[in-house]
Write a protein that holds these residues in place. Structure first.
Motif, PDB file in Angstrom:
ATOM      1  N   GLY A 179     -13.792  -3.475 -24.810  1.00 31.60           N
ATOM      2  CA  GLY A 179     -13.531  -3.381 -26.238  1.00 31.60           C
ATOM      3  C   GLY A 179     -14.156  -4.472 -27.075  1.00 31.60           C
ATOM      4  O   GLY A 179     -13.848  -4.593 -28.263  1.00 31.60           O
ATOM      5  N   ILE A 180     -15.054  -5.261 -26.472  1.00 27.06           N
ATOM      6  CA  ILE A 180     -15.717  -6.337 -27.208  1.00 27.06           C
ATOM      7  C   ILE A 180     -17.224  -6.093 -27.192  1.00 27.06           C
ATOM      8  O   ILE A 180     -17.789  -5.658 -26.190  1.00 27.06           O
ATOM      9  N   GLU A 181     -17.876  -6.392 -28.323  1.00 31.68           N
ATOM     10  CA  GLU A 181     -19.314  -6.247 -28.412  1.00 31.68           C
ATOM     11  C   GLU A 181     -19.922  -7.445 -29.134  1.00 31.68           C
ATOM     12  O   GLU A 181     -19.212  -8.211 -29.796  1.00 31.68           O
ATOM     13  N   VAL A 182     -21.223  -7.583 -28.997  1.00 35.75           N
ATOM     14  CA  VAL A 182     -21.985  -8.606 -29.711  1.00 35.75           C
ATOM     15  C   VAL A 182     -22.912  -7.892 -30.673  1.00 35.75           C
ATOM     16  O   VAL A 182     -23.709  -7.041 -30.270  1.00 35.75           O
ATOM     17  N   VAL A 183     -22.810  -8.223 -31.955  1.00 34.87           N
ATOM     18  CA  VAL A 183     -23.667  -7.630 -32.977  1.00 34.87           C
ATOM     19  C   VAL A 183     -24.592  -8.713 -33.516  1.00 34.87           C
ATOM     20  O   VAL A 183     -24.144  -9.781 -33.937  1.00 34.87           O
TER      21      VAL A 183
ATOM     22  N   ASP B 160      -7.961 -12.874 -30.582  1.00 30.83           N
ATOM     23  CA  ASP B 160      -7.723 -13.379 -29.232  1.00 30.83           C
ATOM     24  C   ASP B 160      -8.871 -13.077 -28.268  1.00 30.83           C
ATOM     25  O   ASP B 160      -9.378 -13.975 -27.580  1.00 30.83           O
ATOM     26  N   ARG B 161      -9.293 -11.813 -28.191  1.00 31.75           N
ATOM     27  CA  ARG B 161     -10.333 -11.464 -27.217  1.00 31.75           C
ATOM     28  C   ARG B 161     -11.711 -12.019 -27.595  1.00 31.75           C
ATOM     29  O   ARG B 161     -12.413 -12.551 -26.719  1.00 31.75           O
ATOM     30  N   PRO B 162     -12.126 -11.940 -28.853  1.00 33.14           N
ATOM     31  CA  PRO B 162     -13.399 -12.594 -29.188  1.00 33.14           C
ATOM     32  C   PRO B 162     -13.396 -14.086 -28.883  1.00 33.14           C
ATOM     33  O   PRO B 162     -14.392 -14.628 -28.369  1.00 33.14           O
ATOM     34  N   ARG B 163     -12.289 -14.749 -29.180  1.00 31.79           N
ATOM     35  CA  ARG B 163     -12.202 -16.185 -28.902  1.00 31.79           C
ATOM     36  C   ARG B 163     -12.266 -16.447 -27.397  1.00 31.79           C
ATOM     37  O   ARG B 163     -12.920 -17.400 -26.949  1.00 31.79           O
ATOM     38  N   ALA B 164     -11.619 -15.595 -26.597  1.00 29.96           N
ATOM     39  CA  ALA B 164     -11.641 -15.767 -25.144  1.00 29.96           C
ATOM     40  C   ALA B 164     -13.062 -15.606 -24.606  1.00 29.96           C
ATOM     41  O   ALA B 164     -13.478 -16.329 -23.690  1.00 29.96           O
ATOM     42  N   VAL B 165     -13.820 -14.659 -25.176  1.00 30.21           N
ATOM     43  CA  VAL B 165     -15.212 -14.472 -24.759  1.00 30.21           C
ATOM     44  C   VAL B 165     -16.027 -15.721 -25.049  1.00 30.21           C
ATOM     45  O   VAL B 165     -16.805 -16.195 -24.201  1.00 30.21           O
TER      46      VAL B 165
ATOM     47  N   ARG C  34     -12.431 -17.447 -40.089  1.00 31.93           N
ATOM     48  CA  ARG C  34     -12.523 -16.116 -39.477  1.00 31.93           C
ATOM     49  C   ARG C  34     -11.198 -15.745 -38.808  1.00 31.93           C
ATOM     50  O   ARG C  34     -10.596 -16.551 -38.114  1.00 31.93           O
ATOM     51  N   GLU C  35     -10.804 -14.512 -39.000  1.00 25.65           N
ATOM     52  CA  GLU C  35      -9.522 -14.054 -38.483  1.00 25.65           C
ATOM     53  C   GLU C  35      -9.651 -12.940 -37.454  1.00 25.65           C
ATOM     54  O   GLU C  35      -8.657 -12.588 -36.805  1.00 25.65           O
ATOM     55  N   THR C  36     -10.852 -12.357 -37.279  1.00 29.69           N
ATOM     56  CA  THR C  36     -10.970 -11.212 -36.379  1.00 29.69           C
ATOM     57  C   THR C  36     -12.184 -11.287 -35.457  1.00 29.69           C
ATOM     58  O   THR C  36     -12.337 -10.432 -34.583  1.00 29.69           O
ATOM     59  N   GLU C  37     -13.074 -12.257 -35.626  1.00 28.25           N
ATOM     60  CA  GLU C  37     -14.276 -12.348 -34.811  1.00 28.25           C
ATOM     61  C   GLU C  37     -14.746 -13.798 -34.769  1.00 28.25           C
ATOM     62  O   GLU C  37     -14.211 -14.662 -35.467  1.00 28.25           O
ATOM     63  N   VAL C  38     -15.751 -14.050 -33.930  1.00 33.38           N
ATOM     64  CA  VAL C  38     -16.373 -15.369 -33.857  1.00 33.38           C
ATOM     65  C   VAL C  38     -17.878 -15.185 -34.027  1.00 33.38           C
ATOM     66  O   VAL C  38     -18.470 -14.262 -33.452  1.00 33.38           O
ATOM     67  N   ALA C  39     -18.485 -16.059 -34.825  1.00 30.80           N
ATOM     68  CA  ALA C  39     -19.926 -15.990 -35.066  1.00 30.80           C
ATOM     69  C   ALA C  39     -20.626 -17.158 -34.381  1.00 30.80           C
ATOM     70  O   ALA C  39     -20.189 -18.300 -34.499  1.00 30.80           O
ATOM     71  N   LEU C  40     -21.701 -16.861 -33.680  1.00 30.07           N
ATOM     72  CA  LEU C  40     -22.507 -17.878 -33.011  1.00 30.07           C
ATOM     73  C   LEU C  40     -23.892 -17.921 -33.640  1.00 30.07           C
ATOM     74  O   LEU C  40     -24.402 -16.910 -34.125  1.00 30.07           O
TER      75      LEU C  40
ATOM     76  N   LYS D 179     -17.094  -9.400 -31.583  1.00 24.70           N
ATOM     77  CA  LYS D 179     -16.094  -8.646 -32.332  1.00 24.70           C
ATOM     78  C   LYS D 179     -15.559  -7.472 -31.541  1.00 24.70           C
ATOM     79  O   LYS D 179     -16.130  -7.062 -30.527  1.00 24.70           O
ATOM     80  N   SER D 180     -14.491  -6.893 -32.047  1.00 24.96           N
ATOM     81  CA  SER D 180     -13.921  -5.698 -31.453  1.00 24.96           C
ATOM     82  C   SER D 180     -14.819  -4.498 -31.723  1.00 24.96           C
ATOM     83  O   SER D 180     -15.367  -4.343 -32.816  1.00 24.96           O
ATOM     84  N   THR D 181     -14.949  -3.619 -30.742  1.00 23.56           N
ATOM     85  CA  THR D 181     -15.693  -2.382 -30.942  1.00 23.56           C
ATOM     86  C   THR D 181     -14.949  -1.404 -31.843  1.00 23.56           C
ATOM     87  O   THR D 181     -15.530  -0.409 -32.290  1.00 23.56           O
ATOM     88  N   ASP D 182     -13.685  -1.670 -32.102  1.00 20.95           N
ATOM     89  CA  ASP D 182     -12.857  -0.741 -32.884  1.00 20.95           C
ATOM     90  C   ASP D 182     -13.087  -0.838 -34.382  1.00 20.95           C
ATOM     91  O   ASP D 182     -12.578   0.005 -35.134  1.00 20.95           O
ATOM     92  N   VAL D 183     -13.807  -1.877 -34.838  1.00 21.43           N
ATOM     93  CA  VAL D 183     -13.992  -2.053 -36.281  1.00 21.43           C
ATOM     94  C   VAL D 183     -15.474  -2.155 -36.612  1.00 21.43           C
ATOM     95  O   VAL D 183     -16.273  -2.608 -35.802  1.00 21.43           O
TER      96      VAL D 183
END
Length: 229
Positions: free
Chosen positions: A132-136, A80-85, A108-114, A145-149
């Protein structure tokens, strides 16, 4: 005896032009210890690769967001949050890229790739507004993605399910997203094409890049020799 492995895909098991190197099909089938494929790719990709290599599909996908070991799949973040970003990024004029290829994010079930052609500055500004969201940056994509994983936490979970200590693993990778894996594995190797973050975090930086470097480690481990540094 050979050690268990934690292997990245892109830049690690591939040629410089992005193809899976044929030596993976020579060195990994029959590896007499667990092999965990740890990647930023969506879940189906490492499962397919492991299957074609004749390995158990023990994988860490989406930079640790998905862990699949012993036929058990765990999602460690939500989309939800990665998609919202990414939606906010697009509303401000940003483009995901990929030239219309929708398969990059379809599963993808947990992040979005650009695409790395995306406006990184804008993307990071938008992501910074969501806790809680970061860009790697893996060099192949920008992952929201989430910073938690991360891959390292995924390896801890995978090792536990396999009844192993994560420090018994040898990890090989090339990118920022492999730093966490290097931190929990007993021995870590960055191939010569690795980025600065991976190079700084690895125990050993190899003289050779891509699968050339990975093959040198696997051959040395198989033959009971220390990999060249």
């Amino acid at each position: 005896m050979v050690p268990p492995l934690a292997l990245d895909i892109d830049g690690t098991l591939t040629t410089a032009d992005g193809r899976i190197d044929s030596r993976a099909f020579e060195l990994l089938p029959g590896w007499d210890a667990p092999v965990v494929i740890a990647t930023g790719k969506a879940f189906p990709y490492p499962v397919a690769l492991a299957t074609f290599l004749g390995l158990s599909p023990d994988v860490i996908a989406e930079n640790g967001g998905v862990v699949h070991v012993d036929d058990e799949t765990t999602l460690l973040a939500d989309l939800d949050r990665p998609r919202a970003v990414v939606e906010a990024f697009e509303e401000r004029g940003g483009e995901i890229g990929w030239g219309g290829d929708t398969t990059v994010n379809r599963w993808r079930e947990t992040e979005v790739a650009l695409s790395t052609d995306a406006d990184e500055g804008l993307l990071r500004r938008v992501a910074a507004e969501v806790p809680g969201i970061e860009v790697v940056d893996t060099g192949y994509a920008f992952h929201v993605k989430s910073t938690d994983v991360n891959k390292g936490e995924g390896l801890v979970r995978a090792a536990d399910r396999l009844g192993l200590d994560p420090e018994s693993f040898v990890a090989i990778g090339d990118s920022e997203n492999d730093v966490s894996t290097f931190a929990v594995a007993g021995d870590s190797y960055a191939v010569a094409n690795a980025d600065e973050a991976a190079t700084a975090a690895a125990d050993v930086v190899l003289d050779e890049g891509f699968m050339d470097g990975t093959a040198s480690v696997l051959e040395a481990l198989r033959d009971g020799r220390g990999p060249s540094r």
